[in-house]
Design an enzyme around this catalytic site. Structure first.
Site, short mmCIF file in Angstrom:
data_model
loop_
_atom_site.label_atom_id
_atom_site.label_comp_id
_atom_site.label_asym_id
_atom_site.label_seq_id
_atom_site.Cartn_x
_atom_site.Cartn_y
_atom_site.Cartn_z
N GLY A 422 0.51 -0.88 0.61
CA GLY A 422 -0.07 -0.29 0.15
C GLY A 422 0.78 1.54 0.00
N SER A 425 0.07 8.66 3.48
CA SER A 425 0.27 10.02 2.93
C SER A 425 1.79 10.94 2.49
CB SER A 425 -0.31 10.94 4.62
OG SER A 425 -1.04 10.69 4.83
N GLY A 427 5.47 7.72 1.26
CA GLY A 427 5.51 7.23 0.64
C GLY A 427 5.14 5.79 0.48
N ASP A 579 -6.55 13.67 10.09
CA ASP A 579 -6.63 12.56 8.58
C ASP A 579 -7.92 11.31 8.63
OD1 ASP A 579 -6.52 12.44 6.01
OD2 ASP A 579 -4.81 11.56 6.14
#
EC number: 2.7.11.25
Length: 717
Positions: A422, A425, A427, A579
């Site tokens: 995956g 935010s 890297g 977030d």
């Protein structure tokens, strides 16, 4: 002018367009012996079947049909038209269902013909030959390619920049010929895995495999066409629709002869490594070579042996049962070994057990290699009595009862890098394994271009803590959407990524909670900054929604309760996540919620709580609260609004404001528009969302207050 012969032998003249349909109403009335009402029907323009079949008692009385017997005859006949229509519709539906059924049957027979074995895929090579590969157990693109590369003839192997033959999977590409667009489609890794493991994808019988410096040859394309024609031939047995496909194929063949095929997905390299799945730990333990394709096999075997021994030591010293939730490879393999041994012991006669079984010895865990001697074994012999390697010493010695137990998980000094699972935010996120203990990890990694960027250690922790607020303020000035923008160089953007990663590390060090992803440590090596995090098998809320669709309300309340518990813990630590969204909420295979991705989180202090400065615009737009969009305040209540947005996600399968762009959503939120609450939610669920979407953050409830809401108590599962 049209002339029609009536039953009485007289001619009826029809001289205008309005009376073109008179023959039907006339024949209708003649059939039931009610022609005396013909003029009334014509005057009211009731002349077609569609109009007559909806006649009722009131209409007939208005037409002057006063006799009950006549009315009954007319109504009975008109209703028969409706019955005939329904029978016709039923027959059409039956015919359609039969066609669908025959299509499914033919498709299955076609697949069984073209792909004889369930887990087999046909790869076409550039010399026009084809290889059938069994992909069972291969759950990422690298392992699928690796299985084929071992069977490639030497002349078809790729060469690197030095002209040397290479078998590295990144040096090979997979194409499929798209006959609808007449293009060669370069497959992403996730597309390759999806096609290989899907039962209904006929492309899996004609994938083209080439080295990275080549494109599919004419021979390979010709073989692909032959296999495609076999598919069409099988489809032609289904029905007339296949004739269109055959005609289409002829056109494609003609077009291909005139010039080269266009290659689609030319920008594939940008995201070729993204394979956004988090398989269970036990799945990984049975396919280690597949999930760690770039790791040296001897090194992987050594890690497995040491991990198994470490787990066995702790199990004996502590007399502890092996945890079913452990992500340690040694624990998983030892548990499997013990389960097999227990089953064998239970099958032995009790008398033979007492006389022949030596209970002081631990059975060795040994798995035989598969029949294919060329294949790299995914099941490792961990304890071999005959092994003479230095690391294979017997761990049951004089000091076997003196075991040093770690009080916490230490930063891994050496680790193995696996497949990409995956991106966050800042890297990418890779599957990792502690080379000493075998513990699985999620490793968030970003490249460091500036050598003077260092990772905070325990020695300079205080200094970094003192400078943290100053760095954060500077970062917010740079990222603030509302501020005057300056040209951003790649170096500045990269510096921000590294700063955000270091900021995330500083926050995660302080967090220890069941619903927060665990931080194992960080390192700087090989030009990369790494954060070692708890590996959460399963996936994110957003990935689950993509795979399975919206959740049931009882499941939503269960996940929401855990999210709020984690958020309440963060707020108690004076940390705002900023977030919260479906992509940052991980759900393990046992249903436990883990909040992750603290790249833009903020730790409040008494100083910045009192400051009356403009708040920065941070977060994901569709989940932003009004005060964040307006940049009026930075408070923990922003996370409550975002949590409500996650609830909307779970109800609908989409983010809030799905019909708007980001700029439109910002305008909507900034003008005090709340997300639409699902109409199918229960009354308590709607009330919960209305409280979470309170426009004035000062009146919006806290996480602890929402945890006491009746909606969360009503569906405890």
């Amino acid at each position: 002018m049209e002339q029609t012969q009536t039953a009485e032998g007289t001619d009826l003249l029809i001289g205008d367009e309005k009376t073109n349909d008179l023959p039907f109403v006339q024949l209708f009335l003649e059939e039931i012996g009610c022609t005396q009402y013909l003029d009334s029907f014509i005057q009211c323009n009731l002349v077609t079947e569609e109009e007559i079949k909806y006649l009722d008692k009131d209409i007939l009385i208005a037409l002057g049909v006063n006799k009950i017997g006549d009315r009954l005859k007319i109504l009975r006949k008109s209703k028969s038209f409706q019955r005939d229509k329904r029978i016709e519709q039923v027959n059409r539906l039956k015919n359609l269902m039969e066609k669908v059924s025959s299509l499914s049957t033919a498709t299955l027979s076609m697949n069984s013909e073209l792909i004889p074995e369930k887990h087999c895929v046909i790869f076409i090579l550039n010399d026009g030959s084809a290889k059938k590969v069994n992909v069972n157990g291969c759950f990422n693109a690298d392992s699928i390619k690796k299985r084929l590369i071992r069977r490639l003839p030497h002349e078809l192997l790729a060469t690197n920049s030095n002209g040397e033959v290479t078998k590295m999977v990144q040096d090979y590409d997979v194409f499929v010929l798209d006959y609808t667009k007449n293009v060669l489609h370069l497959l992403y890794d996730v597309e390759l895995v999806t096609i290989c493991h899907a039962n209904d994808r006929v492309e899996k019988n004609r994938l083209i495999f080439v080295s990275k410096d080549q494109t599919p040859s004419d021979k390979a394309i010709s073989t692909s066409k032959k296999l495609y024609l076999r598919t069409l031939s099988a489809l032609s047995q289904v029905g007339p629709s296949s004739s269109n496909l055959l005609a289409q194929n002829k056109g494609i063949s003609h077009n291909n002869a005139e010039g080269k095929l266009r290659i689609d997905n030319t920008e594939k390299d940008r995201i070729r490594q993204i394979f956004n799945q988090r398989p269970p730990s036990e799945f990984i333990s049975t396919n280690l070579a597949g999930y760690f394709p770039h790791t040296d096999m001897k090194r992987l075997q050594k890690t497995m042996r040491e991990s198994f021994r470490h787990s066995a030591r702790l199990s004996i010293a502590q007399r502890r049962p092996l945890s079913a939730e452990s992500n340690n490879i040694g624990d998983i393999l030892l548990k499997h070994s013990n389960a097999v041994d227990m089953a064998l012991l239970q099958g032995l006669d009790q008398t033979r057990l007492s006389s022949k079984l030596d209970t002081t010895k631990i059975p060795k865990l040994a798995h035989k290699r598969p029949e294919d001697n060329d294949a790299i074994s995914n099941q490792l012999e961990l304890l071999s009595v005959e092994s003479g390697e230095e690391e294979d010493h017997d761990f049951f010695g004089e000091d076997s009862d003196i075991v040093s137990l770690p009080t916490k998980i230490a930063t891994p000094k050496n680790w193995l890098k696996g497949a990409c699972i995956g991106s966050g935010s800042f890297g990418s996120v890779y599957l990792g394994m502690n080379a000493h203990t075998g513990e699985l990890m999620a490793v968030k990694q970003v490249e460091i271009k500036n050598n003077n960027i260092g990772v905070p250690t325990d020695n300079n922790k205080q200094a970094n803590s003192d400078e943290n607020n100053e760095q954060e303020e500077q970062q917010e000035k740079i990222e603030d959407v509302g501020a005057v923008s300056h040209p951003k160089t790649n170096q500045n953007i990269h510096r921000k990524m590294v700063d955000a990663l270091q900021h995330e590390m500083n926050l995660l060090k302080e967090l220890h909670h069941e619903n927060i992803v665990t931080y194992y440590g960080a390192s700087q090596e090989g030009g990369n900054l790494n954060i070692f995090l708890e590996y959460v098998p399963g996936g994110s809320v957003s990935s689950m929604l993509n795979n399975y669709g919206p959740f049931e309300e009882s499941l939503i309340t269960n996940f929401t309760r855990q999210i709020l518990i984690g958020v309440a813990y963060l707020h108690k630590k004076n940390i705002i996540h900023r977030d919260i969204k479906g992509a940052n909420i991980l759900i393990d295979i046992k249903g436990c919620v883990k909040i992750t991705d603290f790249g833009i989180s903020k730790k409040l202090s008494p100083l910045n709580k009192k400051q009356n400065k403009r708040a920065s615009l941070q977060g994901s737009v569709f989940w932003m609260s009004p005060e964040v969009v307006k940049q009026t305040a930075t408070t923990a209540k922003a996370d409550i609004w975002s949590t409500g947005c996650v609830v909307i996600e779970m109800f609908t399968g989409k983010h809030p404001f799905p019909d708007f762009s980001q700029m439109q959503a910002i305008f909507k939120i900034g003008t005090n528009t709340t997300p639409e609450i699902p109409s199918w939610a229960t009354s308590e669920g709607k009330n919960f969302l209305r409280k979470a979407f309170e426009l004035d953050y000062q009146y919006r409830p806290s996480a602890l207050e929402l945890l006491q809401h009746p909606w969360l108590d009503a569906h405890i599962i």
